[in-house]
Write an enzyme that holds these catalytic residues in place. Structure first.
Site, PDB file in Angstrom:
ATOM      1  N   LYS A 156       0.823  -1.215   0.000  1.00  0.00           N
ATOM      2  CA  LYS A 156       0.000   0.000   0.000  1.00  0.00           C
ATOM      3  C   LYS A 156       0.851   1.256   0.000  1.00  0.00           C
ATOM      4  O   LYS A 156       0.431   2.284  -0.522  1.00  0.00           O
ATOM      5  CB  LYS A 156      -1.000  -0.014   1.158  1.00  0.00           C
ATOM      6  N   LYS A 198      -3.863 -10.315  -6.760  1.00  0.00           N
ATOM      7  CA  LYS A 198      -5.152 -10.698  -6.169  1.00  0.00           C
ATOM      8  C   LYS A 198      -6.278  -9.758  -6.612  1.00  0.00           C
ATOM      9  O   LYS A 198      -6.030  -8.584  -6.887  1.00  0.00           O
ATOM     10  CB  LYS A 198      -5.008 -10.785  -4.640  1.00  0.00           C
ATOM     11  N   LYS A 214     -10.775  -4.746  -4.453  1.00  0.00           N
ATOM     12  CA  LYS A 214     -11.848  -3.792  -4.727  1.00  0.00           C
ATOM     13  C   LYS A 214     -11.317  -2.416  -5.084  1.00  0.00           C
ATOM     14  O   LYS A 214     -12.029  -1.596  -5.632  1.00  0.00           O
ATOM     15  CB  LYS A 214     -12.850  -3.746  -3.574  1.00  0.00           C
TER      16      LYS A 214
HETATM   17  P1  ATP Z   1      -8.527  -3.125  -0.688  1.00  0.00           P
HETATM   18  O1  ATP Z   1      -8.430  -3.287  -2.165  1.00  0.00           O
HETATM   19  O2  ATP Z   1      -9.206  -1.870  -0.256  1.00  0.00           O
HETATM   20  O3  ATP Z   1      -7.248  -3.388   0.037  1.00  0.00           O
HETATM   21  P2  ATP Z   1      -9.601  -5.776  -0.516  1.00  0.00           P
HETATM   22  O4  ATP Z   1     -10.487  -6.048  -1.671  1.00  0.00           O
HETATM   23  O5  ATP Z   1      -8.257  -6.397  -0.507  1.00  0.00           O
HETATM   24  O6  ATP Z   1      -9.524  -4.235  -0.218  1.00  0.00           O
HETATM   25  P3  ATP Z   1     -10.288  -6.129   2.308  1.00  0.00           P
HETATM   26  O7  ATP Z   1     -11.327  -5.242   2.886  1.00  0.00           O
HETATM   27  O8  ATP Z   1      -8.872  -5.793   2.611  1.00  0.00           O
HETATM   28  O9  ATP Z   1     -10.450  -6.265   0.728  1.00  0.00           O
HETATM   29  O10 ATP Z   1     -10.576  -7.634   2.703  1.00  0.00           O
HETATM   30  C1  ATP Z   1     -11.776  -8.144   3.220  1.00  0.00           C
HETATM   31  C2  ATP Z   1     -11.703  -9.635   3.321  1.00  0.00           C
HETATM   32  O11 ATP Z   1     -11.708 -10.215   2.016  1.00  0.00           O
HETATM   33  C3  ATP Z   1     -10.438 -10.176   4.005  1.00  0.00           C
HETATM   34  O12 ATP Z   1     -10.777 -11.297   4.797  1.00  0.00           O
HETATM   35  C4  ATP Z   1      -9.567 -10.583   2.868  1.00  0.00           C
HETATM   36  O13 ATP Z   1      -8.659 -11.610   3.218  1.00  0.00           O
HETATM   37  C5  ATP Z   1     -10.592 -11.086   1.862  1.00  0.00           C
HETATM   38  N1  ATP Z   1     -10.105 -10.944   0.487  1.00  0.00           N
HETATM   39  C6  ATP Z   1      -9.773  -9.790  -0.127  1.00  0.00           C
HETATM   40  N2  ATP Z   1      -9.395 -10.009  -1.392  1.00  0.00           N
HETATM   41  C7  ATP Z   1      -9.489 -11.359  -1.585  1.00  0.00           C
HETATM   42  C8  ATP Z   1      -9.239 -12.209  -2.693  1.00  0.00           C
HETATM   43  N3  ATP Z   1      -8.815 -11.721  -3.847  1.00  0.00           N
HETATM   44  N4  ATP Z   1      -9.435 -13.540  -2.554  1.00  0.00           N
HETATM   45  C9  ATP Z   1      -9.873 -14.042  -1.384  1.00  0.00           C
HETATM   46  N5  ATP Z   1     -10.132 -13.290  -0.291  1.00  0.00           N
HETATM   47  C10 ATP Z   1      -9.947 -11.959  -0.375  1.00  0.00           C
END
Ligand code: ATP
Ligand code: LTN
Length: 331
Positions: free
Chosen positions: A115, A197, A200
């Site tokens: 980040k 990965k 969002k």
């Molecule tokens: P950001 O992009 O804002 O960092 P993010 O999409 O990575 O957000 P988080 O809010 O950080 O999402 O994660 C919420 C939950 O979803 C956590 O338990 C995280 O491990 C899970 N998660 C996020 N992305 C993935 C993915 N690509 N595959 C599986 N689990 C995920």
């Protein structure tokens, strides 16, 4: 809260619309676990501001995230649902824990490194201490189990280390949590660059599937998913695109990789991508319908988060009180 049941805590940041990765990696399992455990699920708005947010949007997204939790099948009668900033104990415990966390431990966190690269103009102290706040979230509710995607394992290990260290210095007060990582769906990759990965906050919207997007959008994005140049539908490290589509298909249908490979043996990539797209879109349809229904009932949503805050505050205050006493604060 039933005394005999173990406790689960988990959370998602309202930093964007939730994706298929968030759903398959985390929220889908929250739903499956809610009968067996005392479940507490939060919308962590305090974590979200480690990256610059537009206030009006953050407010809107926090409520939408709560509605998406319910639309995904989380039952507010069974689980406590609350917004992190409604429970001041999170910030309070976070301070105490940060005095029991080393700079070196925090600087090893890969999410911080990623980040800070992504937001090089705003490497704020909150981004650095984010995992301490996450440890506070979990430890305040004496959580036994934390269902998260693979990317959060390192943060969870740190939360365990912080809890063990605190207990060592001050006596047993904190419950040391375990991660719960799903067998299928723990790491869903971007549809456009399958080596990173699905996230969002990806600037390329074709890389992720939003839970609330239209069926046509979902199918279109799967049709465009990046694959490879041979034509065999099989899971393999040198075929990240196809492997990701197989993982998604298995996580949604509950089938094994072998079953999915057998089902699509001899089919072309085009047919395969369409089949996965349609399966995903159909599985999201009821979530969208429930969300639309909830968005018409603001009063119900407000009642849920107010009630959740009250219950969460009650539990969190008791643990914070014990911690304050242990460290020598006058309580
Ligand atoms: P950001 O992009 O804002 O960092 P993010 O999409 O990575 O957000 P988080 O809010 O950080 O999402 O994660 C919420 C939950 O979803 C956590 O338990 C995280 O491990 C899970 N998660 C996020 N992305 C993935 C993915 N690509 N595959 C599986 N689990 C995920
Ligand atoms: N760091 C998590 C969100 C999060 C969380 C938590 C997850 C904040 N506090 C407590 C589980 C338990 C993330 O998904 N990025």
């Amino acid at each position: 809260m039933e005394q005999t049941k173990k406790t689960i805590f988990s959370a998602v940041q309202p930093s964007g619309d939730i994706t298929l990765g968030n759903y398959l990696g985390a929220i889908k399992n929250w739903v499956n676990l809610q009968d067996e455990y005392n479940c507490i699920y939060s919308i962590v708005d305090m974590h979200a501001i480690t990256v610059r947010q537009t206030p009006a949007e953050l407010r809107k997204r926090s409520l939408e995230l709560l509605m998406q939790y319910i639309a995904c099948g989380i039952d507010p009668e069974k689980a406590i649902l609350f917004i992190q900033s409604h429970v001041p104990a999170h910030a309070q415990l976070s301070w105490v824990l940060s005095c029991n966390t080393q700079m070196g431990e925090l600087s090893r966190m890969t999410q911080f490194k990623d980040k800070s690269k992504k937001h090089a103009d705003d490497i704020n102290a909150g981004l650095f201490t984010y995992p301490v706040l996450m440890a506070a979230d979990i430890l305040l509710y004496k959580a036994d189990l934390v269902p998260v995607g693979n990317d959060q394992l390192q943060h969870l290990e740190l939360a365990r280390d912080i809890a063990n260290r605190f207990n060592f210095h001050y006596g047993d007060v904190l419950t040391v949590p375990e991660a719960y990582i799903p067998k299928a769906g723990a790491r869903i990759m971007s549809l456009q660059s399958p080596e990173s990965k699905m996230s969002k906050s990806d600037p390329n919207p074709n890389g992720f599937i939003k839970l609330l997007e239209t069926k046509d959008d979902t199918i279109r994005k799967f049709k465009r998913a990046v694959t490879d140049s041979d034509n065999e539908i099989r899971k393999s490290p040198d075929k990240p695109g196809i492997s990701n589509l197989l993982d998604i298909y298995c996580a949604v249908t509950g089938k094994t990789t072998e079953e999915a490979e057998a089902e699509f043996a001899g089919k072309g990539y085009g047919d395969f991508k369409l089949a996965v797209g349609e399966t995903v879109a159909d599985s999201l349809e009821p979530i969208r319908a429930k969300f639309d229904q909830l968005s018409k009932d603001k009063a119900y949503v407000e009642e849920i988060y107010k009630n959740g805050a009250q219950q969460a505050n009650y539990i969190a205050q008791r643990v914070l009180g014990k911690v304050y006493k242990k460290v020598g604060f006058i309580v």
